[in-house]
Design a protein around this motif. Structure first.
Motif, short mmCIF file in Angstrom:
data_model
loop_
_atom_site.label_atom_id
_atom_site.label_comp_id
_atom_site.label_asym_id
_atom_site.label_seq_id
_atom_site.Cartn_x
_atom_site.Cartn_y
_atom_site.Cartn_z
N GLU A 263 0.82 -1.21 0.00
CA GLU A 263 0.00 0.00 0.00
C GLU A 263 0.86 1.26 0.00
O GLU A 263 0.52 2.26 -0.59
N TYR A 264 1.97 1.19 0.69
CA TYR A 264 2.93 2.29 0.68
C TYR A 264 4.30 1.72 1.02
O TYR A 264 4.43 0.58 1.46
N ARG A 265 5.32 2.53 0.80
CA ARG A 265 6.68 2.11 1.13
C ARG A 265 7.23 3.02 2.22
O ARG A 265 7.25 4.24 2.05
N ARG A 266 7.66 2.43 3.30
CA ARG A 266 8.22 3.19 4.42
C ARG A 266 9.72 3.00 4.43
O ARG A 266 10.22 1.88 4.53
N ILE A 267 10.43 4.11 4.32
CA ILE A 267 11.88 4.06 4.22
C ILE A 267 12.51 4.74 5.44
O ILE A 267 12.24 5.92 5.71
N PRO A 268 13.32 4.02 6.20
CA PRO A 268 13.99 4.65 7.35
C PRO A 268 15.11 5.57 6.88
O PRO A 268 15.74 5.33 5.84
N ILE A 269 15.33 6.61 7.64
CA ILE A 269 16.41 7.55 7.34
C ILE A 269 17.33 7.64 8.55
O ILE A 269 16.88 7.84 9.68
N ASN A 270 18.61 7.45 8.32
CA ASN A 270 19.62 7.44 9.38
C ASN A 270 20.65 8.53 9.16
O ASN A 270 20.97 8.88 8.02
N LEU A 271 21.18 9.03 10.26
CA LEU A 271 22.30 9.96 10.19
C LEU A 271 23.59 9.18 10.38
O LEU A 271 23.71 8.37 11.31
N ILE A 272 24.55 9.41 9.49
CA ILE A 272 25.84 8.71 9.53
C ILE A 272 26.97 9.72 9.46
O ILE A 272 26.93 10.65 8.65
N ILE A 273 27.95 9.56 10.31
CA ILE A 273 29.20 10.33 10.23
C ILE A 273 30.24 9.38 9.64
O ILE A 273 30.72 8.48 10.34
N PRO A 274 30.60 9.54 8.37
CA PRO A 274 31.51 8.58 7.73
C PRO A 274 32.85 8.43 8.43
O PRO A 274 33.42 7.34 8.48
N SER A 275 33.38 9.54 8.97
CA SER A 275 34.68 9.47 9.64
C SER A 275 34.62 10.28 10.93
O SER A 275 34.86 11.49 10.93
N ARG A 276 34.27 9.61 12.01
CA ARG A 276 34.15 10.30 13.30
C ARG A 276 35.49 10.89 13.74
O ARG A 276 35.54 11.95 14.38
N ASP A 277 36.60 10.23 13.38
CA ASP A 277 37.92 10.72 13.79
C ASP A 277 38.25 12.05 13.15
O ASP A 277 39.02 12.84 13.70
#
Length: 300
Positions: A263-277
């Motif tokens: 009926e619908y598509r639910r897509i999660p969205i995440n925050l990512i820090i590629p290089s925390r260092d």
């Protein structure tokens, strides 16, 4: 190379005389003698060959030419101040620029609110936002080409992620489209016979277009706004963010289609820090502002 006839200090003094309404007031504000300010402005006018100020009674007034030059001088002195501040920030580790990868289904209003909150504290840091789709976002994360990624779907393997929100995609078409005649009785096989509008994956290595139902006919575009423009002409169907089409659905400008089993598509969205260092104080500050948009506080 020609040398400048004037100095920044002369222009700053001129600005102070105008802003404070006279030499005596400016001298008190700058903690300088009135004679030194008189001398600086007189020398500036002589060097330029242009009368900048005229004295009426005890007050100094700008001439027409002086007004034009003063306006330009404020831009120059402000730029120098920002340059000096940026040099100081760089010395302290404050990043000169931050790049954000934004999956195009991420709510732009929340990102704008976070960036606006960052502006008063940015210290000259430039912010670049890259709209990305699917594997294109993952590539930017893997290649560490961005400082912050707002990633849709499953996060790339090997990277920590902070869930932010979800985005619901609904299937829509124009009321004049034949599919709108029976919007609740469709399956993937029947839809495969019609034109589908899909959003191009921004990946260079392995691309998968967003929302494709393996339709025999498909037109690929770069973003949802282009997809909506095509739909408005009566052509095709497309998965679009629910928030983006709510108004059109209410007004009858678009019709929602209901696909059997989806009926619908639910897509999660995440925050990512590629290089925390490699993350500096500016990146950390902007990350916290984005998290705050979703009611997530700093736990570190």
């Amino acid at each position: 190379m020609n040398r400048a006839k004037s100095t920044l200090e002369q222009w700053r003094i001129l600005q102070a005389v105008v802003d404070h309404g006279g030499y005596a007031q400016a001298a008190a504000a700058l903690n300088k003698s009135q004679s030194s300010l008189n001398h600086a402005v007189a020398k500036l006018q002589h060097q330029l060959g242009v009368e900048l100020l005229e004295i009426r009674g005890r007050k100094a007034y700008l001439t027409n030419r002086g007004e034009v030059l003063l306006r330009r001088s404020r831009y120059i002195t402000q730029s120098v101040m920002e340059l000096e501040q940026l040099a100081s920030n760089l010395e302290k580790g404050w990043e000169p620029s931050i790049t954000i990868a934004r999956e195009i289904i991420y709510p732009m209003d929340k990102l704008i609110a976070a960036i606006n909150g960052f502006l008063p504290h940015c210290r000259g840091t430039r912010v670049t936002v890259i709209d990305s789709v699917l594997a294109g976002t993952h590539e930017l994360v893997h290649d560490k080409k961005v400082d912050i990624a707002l990633c849709g779907g499953n996060p790339p393997k090997g990277f920590l992620s902070q869930p932010l929100c979800t985005a619901d995609l609904v299937l829509v078409c124009h009321p004049s489209n034949p599919l709108a005649a029976d919007p609740k009785n469709h399956d993937d096989k029947s839809l495969a016979q019609h034109l589908q509008i899909v959003i191009r994956d921004t990946a260079y290595k392995s691309a998968t277009d967003m929302g494709w139902l393996k339709a025999e006919q498909r037109w690929t575009v770069s973003n949802f706004h282009e997809a909506k423009a095509i739909l408005s002409s009566g052509s095709g169907f497309c998965w679009l963010p629910k928030e983006m089409v709510e108004k059109e659905l209410i007004n009858g400008e678009l019709v929602r289609l209901f696909l059997l089993g989806s009926e619908y598509r639910r897509i999660p969205i995440n925050l990512i820090i590629p290089s925390r260092d490699d993350q500096g104080p500016a990146g950390r500050a902007l990350e916290q502002l984005i998290l705050a948009q979703h009611g997530i506080s700093d736990r570190q």
